[in-house]
Each structure stands twice: as structure tokens, then as C-alpha cells.
Design an enzyme around this catalytic site. Structure first.
Site, short mmCIF file in Angstrom:
data_model
loop_
_atom_site.label_atom_id
_atom_site.label_comp_id
_atom_site.label_asym_id
_atom_site.label_seq_id
_atom_site.Cartn_x
_atom_site.Cartn_y
_atom_site.Cartn_z
N TYR A 1 5.99 22.18 9.21
CA TYR A 1 6.25 20.97 8.44
C TYR A 1 7.38 20.17 9.08
CZ TYR A 1 7.72 18.19 4.35
OH TYR A 1 8.09 17.18 3.48
N LEU B 1 0.86 -1.18 0.00
CA LEU B 1 0.00 0.00 0.00
C LEU B 1 0.89 1.23 0.00
CD1 LEU B 1 -2.79 1.51 0.51
CD2 LEU B 1 -2.07 1.50 2.92
N ASP C 1 -8.08 10.31 1.72
CA ASP C 1 -7.61 11.54 2.36
C ASP C 1 -7.01 11.10 3.68
OD1 ASP C 1 -7.17 13.89 3.68
OD2 ASP C 1 -9.20 14.69 3.46
#
Length: 244
Positions: A150, A7, A57
Site C-alpha cells: 500500500y 468528480l 471500479d
């Protein structure tokens, strides 16, 4: 390991796409998950017999659960999970709004949390071990001006990786982290031209990383060659950072 099912989140473009294609190129089954389903489907078209495109999402736990259920139903329980989805916009910390900060954290930190939380129970139940590879950033190792929030989120991913590695070892599941430096992706190309030029100049190799160069250590961590490696962090930055 049993038949490989990987995945990969953020597989619609950039590093995530390169990772998905690299797994497929070696014959693995891949679920290419992305917020942009059309982009994920474009990735899947390169190996239509091996790659399944699904929407997600990662900031929304309910939608991650839907991804898990569809992945298991349509492909199987993955034994490799790669958290490559990410997002940022360069600006000074004092200009950041609460909404911006929450979005950065939701995608870059809580995204991997949601994905790991959703998929690890099935991997444990399958009893075949497995691999989790998180994409952080060298910003999370040494900081980055204009990317404070970030960098904080990616630093959290590094700590999450190490902590999960300790908890998952009893199940034979390794958890490792790849930290890209500046890489030739659509996200990087959207940055200010002066900033891009300054970053390239600061890299000892004097160029950006290619997405496939970041994919390479991800495939290593997923391989049998890394069977006794867990909780580790590797930078792919052309020498821009040399963190201990």
C-alpha cells in the site's frame, strides 16, 4: 474558473464522502462515484439537487471510461477531479499473495492513473484549466509497517502527482496531493484493535483525523486561493509524520 463540477471517486464513505459533501455544501455540482453505488446514492441524498451518484471500479479502465462518458453526458466536463478511492488490509509483507498485491496496486495506484487518463483530455479540450487532487497517504511518504505494498502504491501516487503537475501546467491544470494519516473511516475501524490503539497513541494530537479535516485541504487545493500551487503534497496526520 467556470462553474464548478467536481468528480470524486470513493465518495460512498469515509474521506471521499466527506469531500463530496464539502463541495456540495459550497454549492458545487458533484459526481459521487463509487464501487458501491448504493453508498454513493446515500451520499447524493444529502444534496440531491447537486450530487449525482454513478458507479465505477477505478481498477477497471473500461468502467472508468463509462464513468467519464456518463459524467460528461449527465453533468458536464468536470474541472475538478479528486481521486479518493482506496483500499488496503494490514498484514506483514511476507504474508502478501500476488493477488492481494495486484489488487492494492490496481485500486490505489492504477485507479488514479485510469481516472486522470480518462478525464484530463476533456479538461484540456475545454480550455478552462482545472484541478486534480490525489489522495495518497503518509504511508507513501515515510513507509508503514504492515502496509508495504500500500505504501509503495501511495508513494507512486505522490510521484504521479508531481510528474503530472509538470505536464499539465501548460494547460493551466494544477495537480496536488493530500496525504491523510490515520482517519476515522470504516476502513480504519476494520483494523485490529491493538493496532488502532497504537496508532492513536503515536499521534501527537492523540486522536484520529475526522474525514472533514482531510476534506479541508482538498477544497483549498481546488479553490482560487491555490491558483499558483501545483505539484505539492500536504499531510493531514496530527503530527504523526513530519516529512520534509
Amino acid at each position: 474558473m467556470s462553474t464548478t463540477i467536481a468528480l470524486v471517486t470513493g465518495a460512498g464513505s469515509g474521506i471521499g464522502k466527506a469531500i463530496a459533501l464539502a463541495f456540495a455544501a459550497q454549492g458545487d455540482r458533484v459526481v459521487a462515484a463509487d464501487l458501491d453505488l448504493v453508498a454513493a446514492e446515500t451520499t447524493a441524498k444529502e444534496f440531491p439537487d447537486l450530487i449525482t451518484a454513478l458507479p465505477v471500479d477505478v481498477a477497471d479502465r473500461n468502467r472508468v471510461d463509462v464513468l467519464r462518458d456518463r459524467t460528461v453526458a449527465e453533468v458536464g466536463v468536470p474541472n475538478i477531479v479528486v481521486n479518493a478511492a482506496g483500499w488496503d488490509r494490514t498484514d506483514q509483507f511476507l504474508n502478501a499473495t500476488t493477488e492481494f498485491a495486484e489488487k492494492v496496486v490496481a485500486i490505489n495506484y492504477l485507479g488514479p492513473v485510469h481516472v486522470c487518463s480518462a478525464f484530463l483530455p476533456g479538461m484540456i479540450e475545454a480550455g478552462n484549466g482545472g484541478r486534480v487532487i490525489n489522495l495518497a497517504s503518509d504511508a507513501g511518504r515515510v513507509g508503514s509497517s504492515g502496509e508495504s505494498i500500500y505504501a509503495g502504491a501511495k508513494g507512486g501516487v505522490i510521484a504521479l502527482t508531481k510528474s503530472l503537475a509538470r505536464e499539465m501546467a501548460r494547460y493551466g491544470i494544477s495537480v496536488n496531493c493530500v496525504c491523510p494519516g490515520p482517519t476515522d473511516t470504516p476502513l480504519f475501524q476494520a483494523q485490529d484493535e491493538k493496532l488502532k490503539a497504537a496508532l492513536i497513541k503515536a499521534i501527537p494530537f492523540r486522536r484520529l483525523a475526522r474525514p472533514d479535516e482531510v476534506a479541508a485541504p482538498v477544497l483549498f487545493f481546488a479553490s482560487e486561493s491555490a491558483s499558483f500551487i501545483t505539484g505539492q503534497v500536504i499531510s493531514v496526520s496530527g503530527g504523526l509524520t513530519m516529512a520534509g
